[in-house]
Structures are given as C-alpha cells and as structure tokens.
Design a protein around this motif. Structure first.
Motif, mmCIF file in Angstrom:
data_model
loop_
_atom_site.group_PDB
_atom_site.id
_atom_site.type_symbol
_atom_site.label_atom_id
_atom_site.label_comp_id
_atom_site.label_asym_id
_atom_site.label_seq_id
_atom_site.Cartn_x
_atom_site.Cartn_y
_atom_site.Cartn_z
ATOM 1 N N VAL A 118 -13.852 -14.584 0.576
ATOM 2 C CA VAL A 118 -13.428 -13.220 0.278
ATOM 3 C C VAL A 118 -12.080 -13.256 -0.420
ATOM 4 N N ARG A 119 -11.958 -12.485 -1.493
ATOM 5 C CA ARG A 119 -10.692 -12.456 -2.247
ATOM 6 C C ARG A 119 -10.187 -11.035 -2.427
ATOM 7 N N SER A 120 -9.111 -10.901 -3.202
ATOM 8 C CA SER A 120 -8.338 -9.665 -3.229
ATOM 9 C C SER A 120 -8.936 -8.570 -4.113
ATOM 10 N N ALA A 121 -8.495 -7.357 -3.829
ATOM 11 C CA ALA A 121 -9.009 -6.154 -4.483
ATOM 12 C C ALA A 121 -8.314 -5.889 -5.808
ATOM 13 N N ARG A 122 -9.023 -5.197 -6.666
ATOM 14 C CA ARG A 122 -8.466 -4.600 -7.886
ATOM 15 C C ARG A 122 -8.945 -3.153 -7.930
ATOM 16 N N GLN A 123 -8.200 -2.323 -8.614
ATOM 17 C CA GLN A 123 -8.531 -0.898 -8.688
ATOM 18 C C GLN A 123 -9.957 -0.667 -9.182
ATOM 19 N N TYR A 124 -10.368 -1.375 -10.231
ATOM 20 C CA TYR A 124 -11.676 -1.105 -10.832
ATOM 21 C C TYR A 124 -12.825 -1.617 -9.962
ATOM 22 N N TYR A 125 -12.612 -2.685 -9.204
ATOM 23 C CA TYR A 125 -13.655 -3.112 -8.262
ATOM 24 C C TYR A 125 -13.851 -2.052 -7.184
ATOM 25 N N TRP A 126 -12.741 -1.511 -6.692
ATOM 26 C CA TRP A 126 -12.836 -0.438 -5.702
ATOM 27 C C TRP A 126 -13.568 0.769 -6.284
ATOM 28 N N GLY A 141 -4.751 -7.408 -2.262
ATOM 29 C CA GLY A 141 -5.039 -6.594 -3.436
ATOM 30 C C GLY A 141 -3.850 -6.474 -4.355
ATOM 31 N N SER A 142 -4.093 -5.906 -5.525
ATOM 32 C CA SER A 142 -3.043 -5.713 -6.523
ATOM 33 C C SER A 142 -2.132 -4.553 -6.117
ATOM 34 N N PRO A 143 -0.906 -4.499 -6.656
ATOM 35 C CA PRO A 143 -0.022 -3.370 -6.356
ATOM 36 C C PRO A 143 -0.666 -2.033 -6.714
ATOM 37 N N GLU A 144 -1.391 -1.969 -7.828
ATOM 38 C CA GLU A 144 -2.041 -0.719 -8.229
ATOM 39 C C GLU A 144 -3.043 -0.268 -7.176
ATOM 40 N N VAL A 160 -6.166 -9.432 4.838
ATOM 41 C CA VAL A 160 -4.785 -9.913 4.721
ATOM 42 C C VAL A 160 -3.806 -8.940 5.358
ATOM 43 N N ASN A 161 -4.023 -7.656 5.179
ATOM 44 C CA ASN A 161 -3.142 -6.637 5.737
ATOM 45 C C ASN A 161 -3.948 -5.657 6.584
ATOM 46 N N GLY A 162 -3.352 -5.209 7.708
ATOM 47 C CA GLY A 162 -4.034 -4.228 8.539
ATOM 48 C C GLY A 162 -4.659 -4.832 9.774
ATOM 49 N N SER A 163 -5.333 -3.987 10.547
ATOM 50 C CA SER A 163 -5.805 -4.385 11.874
ATOM 51 C C SER A 163 -6.871 -5.464 11.833
ATOM 52 N N TYR A 164 -7.622 -5.563 10.734
ATOM 53 C CA TYR A 164 -8.680 -6.565 10.679
ATOM 54 C C TYR A 164 -8.199 -7.911 10.140
#
Length: 356
Positions: A118-126, A141-144, A160-164
């Motif tokens: 699993v890797r990090s988020a980008r705005q357009y993937y979301w 994820g990215s700053p955006e 990476v961040n948050g409860s999970y």
C-alpha cells in the motif's frame, strides 16, 4: 254417447301433444358451445442479479454496498503486487518522475487475501475513488490531498497517519519478506488484507452507499466494439519509464497484462492479471512541485476502448470529484462494456497508443 265423445277428445289432445309443432317445420337442436381454451400466461423471467462493477451475474444484490479503493505500489523494486488480480477495476495513473501507481477497486474485499504493498494518496486517485463512493485506503499522501482531507473532513483509512496507522489497530502491518525469496525496502512492505478491510468497514459502519448513489455503467455479454480495428496487442505508454502491454487471448476473451517486459502478476498466487475491458483516457498531466508531483485533469478528454480484440476511439468525462468517469462512443452515445473486469489507463495527451 256423451262419454264416447269425451274419450275421443282426450285421445285427440294426447296425439296433438305427441306430434309437437303442427306446422310441420323441424325443430333445430342447439349445438353444444365448445369450452374456451385456457392459455397459461408464462411467468416473467426475472432479471438476473448483476455485480455493479463488472456486470457479471451474482447471487445477491450488492449494488447498495460500497466498494473499497486501495492504493498499490508499482515501482519495479516493489513488485509483485498482491491481491491485484482480484480487483474489479484497476486504474493506473502517473505519480511522479514517470512512475505509476494503481488504484484497485474491490466490490468484495472480504474475498481477497493479502493486498499491497500500500502506498500514498494523490488528489486525483482520491477523486477516482470518489466516483465509486468507495472507502479510500492509502498510506500517507501528498500535501494537496491532506489539505483536501482536512478541509472536507474526509474519512479515509490511512496506514501512516491516524488511528489505523498503529499496529494494534490490525489494519496494516509491515512485512519486509512478504514474498518468499525477496527482501523489500521498508516503504515497499506495508500490507493489509481483505479480512482486515471487512472488519474495518463493519466497525466504522461504512458498508452502505450514500443515499441516491448508483454506479451508472452498461454491460453486454459481448462488448466487442462495432467497426473497431484489430487490437490483439495494445501498448499504452505512460512515460519513458513505464508502458503497459495488453495481449488478447481469443480462447478466454481477456487481455493479459504485462509491464516492465514481464507478465503483470499477483504475488499471492502468481496469477497474471487479465481483464475484459481496456480503457485509455488521455488528458493533461502537469508537474506542480519540486518533488515532481503532478496534477491530472479529470474533467474530460478523448481516448480508446478495446474489448474482444477490437479497439475504437472514445471520449470521456468526469466533472467534479464526486462524479464517476463516463465513457462515450464517437457519436456521443454511452459506451457499453463487456461483462468482466476493467483496466483504465490514464495517460498524458502527448503519448501514442498503438494497436496491432
């Protein structure tokens, strides 16, 4: 004498009654009315229940249940991915520096084993995940993206961040030897599983679609486009670093996927990813920061659709983040896909797709 006359009169009356109609005309005997024929009304054939993302038949209507969308690492050093062959839809888009990542969309994550890395988020993937009203699963994820998440108060599942992000949550874990015989860098080692995802969805009460949501996609038993040109091998270039190759197998009716000059495999069982539908959407991709991150325009554009060994030009549009991607034939009518899995490649407009 009087008595004889009376007897004669009585006999005459009896003979008259026995003879019936004195006119001499025959009396018609009415014909029997035939019984009406009873035609059984056939029971209407019920419409088969279909999977919303693939159009394939299923036993239970799950159209009201949310899928999940998982960010998958696609660096060559991170391969093979795991659980990718069981995704109903795979979106592949540039991340930065010419590399790509996949977004795997699963209607039934509970049926999948390990999923990753699993890797990090980008705005357009979301935004692609939003089009399915999917629960978005990522690792950082990215700053955006984080600005958007904070501003809108989004629920996403972040490794990476948050409860999970904590090991005790049971959602993610790191395994640097996740594939026997390989030793992975830490950033390529984060895994989840279908079982963990199902437990999370139940705990968070995130199983049901938003009210009024419906995935609007038409499917046919044979999605081969009319008038298409031959497309037994389709090459889709994302960058100078990465191209995807899709080889049609007439025996299965599927496109087998290759990348980096090798079959695109699922590390869980070495299954090669194979799909019914190949969609290529071309758009503007713009570098937005010093790290090479890009902005992908998901408003509208042109592209290609391949199915059944044939390919045709199409157009597409999405609109805002909550809208799904919609595909159209050249005459403007909605595109119909073949029943089965789909692979969507989103590439820059300056890249040329080849089919032979």
């Amino acid at each position: 004498m009087k008595r004889a006359i009376c007897l004669f009169s009585a006999l005459l009356l009896l003979l008259t009654a026995a003879c019936g109609d004195t006119t001499g005309e025959p009396t018609a005997t009415p014909e029997a009315t035939p019984a009406p024929e009873i035609t059984a009304t056939p029971e209407p054939t019920p419409e088969p229940i279909r999977e919303p993302l693939t159009g394939l038949p299923c036993d239970q209507d799950v159209s009201a249940l949310r899928p999940v969308a998982v960010m998958l690492n696609n660096l060559k050093a991170a391969l093979p991915q795991q659980g990718n062959s069981q995704a109903d839809i795979i979106y592949e888009v540039l991340a930065e520096g010419g590399i790509t990542r996949m977004l795997g969309v699963y209607q039934h994550p509970e049926k999948v084993g390990l999923i990753g890395s699993v890797r990090s988020a980008r705005q357009y993937y979301w935004e692609l995940a939003q089009g399915h009203d999917a629960v978005y699963i990522h690792a950082g994820g990215s700053p955006e993206f984080y600005e958007t998440k904070s501003r809108l108060g989004l629920f996403t599942v972040d490794g990476v961040n948050g409860s999970y992000a904590y090991a005790g949550a049971g959602m993610f874990w790191r395994d640097r030897e996740r594939i026997p015989g390989h030793r992975y860098a830490v950033e390529h080692s984060l895994l989840t599983s279908g079982e963990a995802i199902a437990a999370m969805l139940s705990k968070e009460d995130k199983t049901a679609h938003a009210e009024g949501y419906q995935y609007e996609m038409a499917f046919a038993d044979d999605g081969t486009p009319a008038g298409g040109q031959n497309a037994l091998t389709v090459t889709v270039p994302f960058s100078n670093y990465k191209s995807g190759v899709f080889r049609y197998d007439a025996a299965t009716g599927l496109y087998a996927v290759e990348e980096y000059g090798q079959p695109y495999l699922d590390g869980n069982d070495n299954t090669q990813v194979a799909v019914t539908n190949l969609i290529v959407a071309q758009t503007t991709c713009t570098v937005v920061d010093g790290s090479g991150r890009i902005k992908v325009d998901l408003s509208s554009g042109s592209g290609w659709f391949a199915c059944g060994g044939k390919i045709v030009p199409i157009t597409w549009q999405k609109g805002d983040a909550s809208q799904q991607l919609r595909y159209f034939n050249e005459d403007g009518s909605p595109l119909t896909l073949g029943r089965g899995k789909s692979y969507v490649c989103i590439i820059p407009t300056n890249r040329t797709v080849t089919a032979e």
